[in-house]
Design an enzyme around this catalytic site. Sequence first.
Site, PDB file in Angstrom:
ATOM      1  N   CYS A   7      15.157 -12.531 -13.752  1.00  0.00           N
ATOM      2  CA  CYS A   7      14.568 -12.161 -12.466  1.00  0.00           C
ATOM      3  C   CYS A   7      15.649 -11.435 -11.674  1.00  0.00           C
ATOM      4  CB  CYS A   7      13.973 -13.367 -11.736  1.00  0.00           C
ATOM      5  SG  CYS A   7      15.151 -14.570 -11.111  1.00  0.00           S
ATOM      6  N   ARG A  13      12.529 -17.570  -9.936  1.00  0.00           N
ATOM      7  CA  ARG A  13      11.579 -17.464 -11.051  1.00  0.00           C
ATOM      8  C   ARG A  13      12.206 -17.747 -12.409  1.00  0.00           C
ATOM      9  NH1 ARG A  13       9.702 -11.618  -9.207  1.00  0.00           N
ATOM     10  NH2 ARG A  13      11.918 -11.647  -8.744  1.00  0.00           N
TER      11      ARG A  13
END
Length: 186
Positions: A7, A13
Amino acid sequence: MQIMYVCTGNQCRSVMAEYYTRAKLADRGIGLQSGNITVRSAGTLHYPPHPADPMVIDLLKNDGIDANSHSSTPLTTDISRQADLILCFEREQISDLLEQNPLAIRKVFLFNDFVNACKYMHAEGPIAGDTAADRLIEIMDCVPMLRPFLPTALETEDPHRQSREVFERVYAEIKHGVDIMLGAVA
């Protein structure tokens, strides 16, 4: 086989995906019996190491997963060369990665695109391969041919500095995708 999630800052994430995938591999007993699948993460931004976002640590903790020791890793060419499967959450991250390492083109995918391919191939019948790692490689090899039959993959929203509701929604999306991916190759 090494799966790497990428990410932007490697604090939201990719951390969710890395730690959740590790936990699910352990729960399913896939790791050791599947061609030794390992999981790591990195971020396209290059700044000093920092911990995972506190909201991420809390969401993972609610699932019994400890990410307190996480320290962000900036993406480098060497790191992307070591990975066998690279899953990014935004198209721009794929572009950044390929700018560093153009040879990664065959192993980098948008997370939701790869999840769609796993879902499609699993629905079509058994995926070829003796281990989960073999089946992941089979899916990677088939994605270019499958793409016309797959829905357009959406990027995964960046929850950084957003509300808990956004973090929960993103985490639920990642968990769902990881569950589909591992279910297809288990």
